[in-house]
Design an enzyme around this catalytic site. Structure first.
Site, short mmCIF file in Angstrom:
data_model
loop_
_atom_site.label_atom_id
_atom_site.label_comp_id
_atom_site.label_asym_id
_atom_site.label_seq_id
_atom_site.Cartn_x
_atom_site.Cartn_y
_atom_site.Cartn_z
N CYS B 37 0.83 -1.21 0.00
CA CYS B 37 0.00 0.00 0.00
C CYS B 37 0.86 1.26 0.00
O CYS B 37 0.35 2.37 -0.07
CB CYS B 37 -0.92 0.02 1.21
SG CYS B 37 -1.96 -1.43 1.31
N ASP B 39 2.66 2.38 2.49
CA ASP B 39 2.84 2.98 3.82
C ASP B 39 3.03 1.88 4.86
O ASP B 39 2.19 1.00 4.96
CB ASP B 39 1.59 3.73 4.31
CG ASP B 39 1.16 4.85 3.42
OD1 ASP B 39 1.89 5.83 3.34
OD2 ASP B 39 0.07 4.72 2.81
N CYS B 64 5.10 8.25 2.22
CA CYS B 64 5.26 9.58 1.65
C CYS B 64 5.56 10.59 2.76
O CYS B 64 5.56 10.25 3.95
CB CYS B 64 4.01 9.98 0.88
SG CYS B 64 2.57 10.16 1.94
N CYS B 107 -2.98 8.83 5.89
CA CYS B 107 -1.71 8.85 6.64
C CYS B 107 -1.97 9.09 8.12
O CYS B 107 -1.31 8.48 8.98
CB CYS B 107 -0.79 9.96 6.12
SG CYS B 107 -0.32 9.75 4.40
#
Lengths: 406, 138
Positions: B37, B39, B64, B107
């Site tokens: 994914c 992350d 990110c 996130c």
């Protein structure tokens, strides 16, 4: 030479226009503004003459006859016109098209459209190096196949397909061959006759020309190819593409083709040396891998995955100074990682970790030095922050972990 | 898409990057997300067992800039809180503090999940029942 910032290494997305192209275009915005279709006065004649000259410049770059060049708004239009136009024109012969999974969306989505219309499309997989398997291609041909559409050079990996072998197979079975030449034309020698291409789309802004202009090459002899127009109107461009010609852009496109014609050989040499230097310096990092075939590849492109760091996070480390793109999901609108890299068999994790470097006419050695340093530093910094890197270093198999997919 | 200054600041100078000894009884470890994914966050807390306060927090994140910033911020907020107070950290607080755009809200959700996972790990190690988190859509 002095280092010039920011550095543009996204030349597969678009290229800066060459100032010589702009110089050629300027008169056609103001004093030479005529409509090339105005047959009865000097304004029209001047415009028509300019378009004819540009048509010769464009044709010459790909070894075509000027009459075989249809000006379009760009490669997306060319892809649509070629595929839909052939599908409609040759409906009585069959309804099957063969393409491959790493094509540009302008081809893939056009093929999906054809399927909705009742056509059949075969999407060939690619091998781990990004090349199609010619045996699979030949095996996919049926008596209903009317078109093979395989791109020349890939926009993400730079991988160059075996165009001549593909066209031989197409010829052998009496199937037309269309190629999206957007990334290849002007960068490597492309000759429609030697390569056996029946139709080819390409675009001005990928070769230091203006945006909003491109061409579709349509073969006139052996065989004579026709496409059904996708836009109704004044019957311009031999009835295949109506619409007042964008004279200044066409003049610029012609000039851009002439410059590529004259400078391609030395430019490709210069860029491949720089690209190789960049690539080998970055491969000094542990767990860095080039995506796609390194031999059959455009000279100015490299696509590298830096395992255990995420592409967008990586770019953030230097995007004030360096412009490039990533196959990471975070950089795309869809939040899916690059379908091209996934088609090469890369796991999502490696696709997320990729950067595409696209060098160009104005890239300098100093910029490459700067880029090597910035990318290396950032990869090392982010790996220090990466739990995956830590696990890798401890010898933990990441596949053995039950990840919470979200 | 431009990043907010706070995201850039956390990315450039991340707070509390590192690893705590996960074998220790007073250390809770949460590992959330998945490489596919794009992350993965690992967040750890070290609890002072006399006072019940979180005396240290560390993270490592693959992701990110917004994911890195969310975890960096989370570790800052965790330090000095009791374990129960830490449970009240909401992902929307992170969104607000970092000015995350809608596409980056996941996130912050991941950071909240990482906090909860670390706390649960700590609880289980210390004989407390695992808390069942209400599921948020990612």
């Amino acid at each position: 030479m002095e280092l010039k910032l920011p550095i543009y290494l996204d030349n597969n997305a678009t290229t800066p226009m060459d100032p010589r192209v702009l110089d050629a275009m300027i008169p056609y915005f103001t004093e030479k503004f005529g409509n090339a279709a105005s047959r009865n006065h000097s304004f029209g004649w001047v415009a028509e003459e300019a378009v004819d000259y540009a048509r010769e410049q464009v044709a010459k770059l790909i070894g075509a006859d000027p009459k075989e060049i249809i000006f379009t708004s760009g490669a997306t239009e060319g892809d649509n016109l070629a595929i839909k136009g052939v599908y409609e024109m040759y409906a009585s012969k069959g309804n099957h098209i063969i393409t491959c999974t790493t094509e540009h969306k302008a081809v893939l989505d056009t093929c999906k459209h054809i399927e909705k219309e009742g056509g059949q499309v075969t999407y060939l997989p690619v091998q781990a190096d990004g090349l199609i398997d010619l045996k699979e291609l030949e095996a996919a041909i049926t008596d209903k196949t009317i078109l093979i559409t395989i791109m020349y050079g890939n926009n993400e990996t730079g991988v160059v397909q075996p165009i001549r072998e593909i066209s031989k197979i197409a010829r052998k079975h009496g199937v037309l061959f269309f190629t999206d030449g957007t990334q290849a034309v002007g960068k490597i020698p492309v000759d429609v006759n030697a390569d056996g291409i029946d139709l080819m789309a390409f675009s001005g802004h990928k070769m230091y020309g203006p945006k909003g202009v491109g061409a579709l090459y349509v073969r006139r002899k052996n065989p004579r190819v026709k496409v059904t127009a996708q836009m109704d109107g004044g019957g311009h461009e031999r009835g295949m593409r109506s619409g007042t010609l964008n004279v200044p852009a066409i003049v610029g496109f012609g000039k851009a083709c002439e410059l590529c014609m004259n400078e391609m050989e030395s430019e490709a040499k210069r860029l491949s040396v720089m690209r190789d230097r960049l690539e080998s310096a970055l491969l000094e990092l542990e767990e860095a891998y080039v995506n796609g075939n390194r031999e059959h590849r455009l000279p100015h492109v490299t696509n590298i995955s830096f395992k255990y760091v995420e592409g967008e996070g990586l770019m953030m480390g230097f995007n004030k100074n360096i412009a490039l793109s990533s196959g990471s999901a975070c950089t795309s609108a869809s939040l899916e990682p690059s379908y091209v890299l996934k088609a090469l068999g890369l796991g999502d994790d490696l696709a997320h970790s990729s950067l595409r470097f696209g060098l160009g006419r104005f890239t300098t050695d100093e910029q490459i030095d700067f880029t090597i340093n910035a990318v290396k530093t950032t990869v090392l910094k982010l790996r220090e922050m990466s739990p995956l890197w830590e696990m890798f270093k401890e010898g933990i198999d990441l596949n053995s972990i039950e990840w919470a997919h979200h | 898409m431009a990043y907010s200054e706070k995201v850039i600041d956390h990315y450039s100078n991340p707070k509390n990057v590192g690893t705590l000894d996960k074998s220790k009884n007073n250390v809770g470890t949460g590992l959330v997300g998945a490489p596919e994914c794009g992350d993965v966050m690992r967040l750890q807390i070290e609890v002072d067992q006399e006072s019940g306060l979180i005396k240290d927090a560390k993270f490592k994140t693959f992701g990110c800039g917004s994911a890195i910033a969310s975890s960096s911020l989370a570790t800052e907020w965790l330090k000095g809180k009791t374990v129960d107070q830490a449970l009240s950290i909401d992902n929307m607080d992170i969104v607000e503090e970092l000015n995350l755009p809608p596409v980056k809200i996941h996130c912050s959700v991941l950071a909240e999940d990482a906090i909860k996972a670390a706390i649960n790990d700590y609880r289980v190690k210390n004989g407390l029942p695992e808390l069942v988190a209400e599921k948020k859509a990612h």
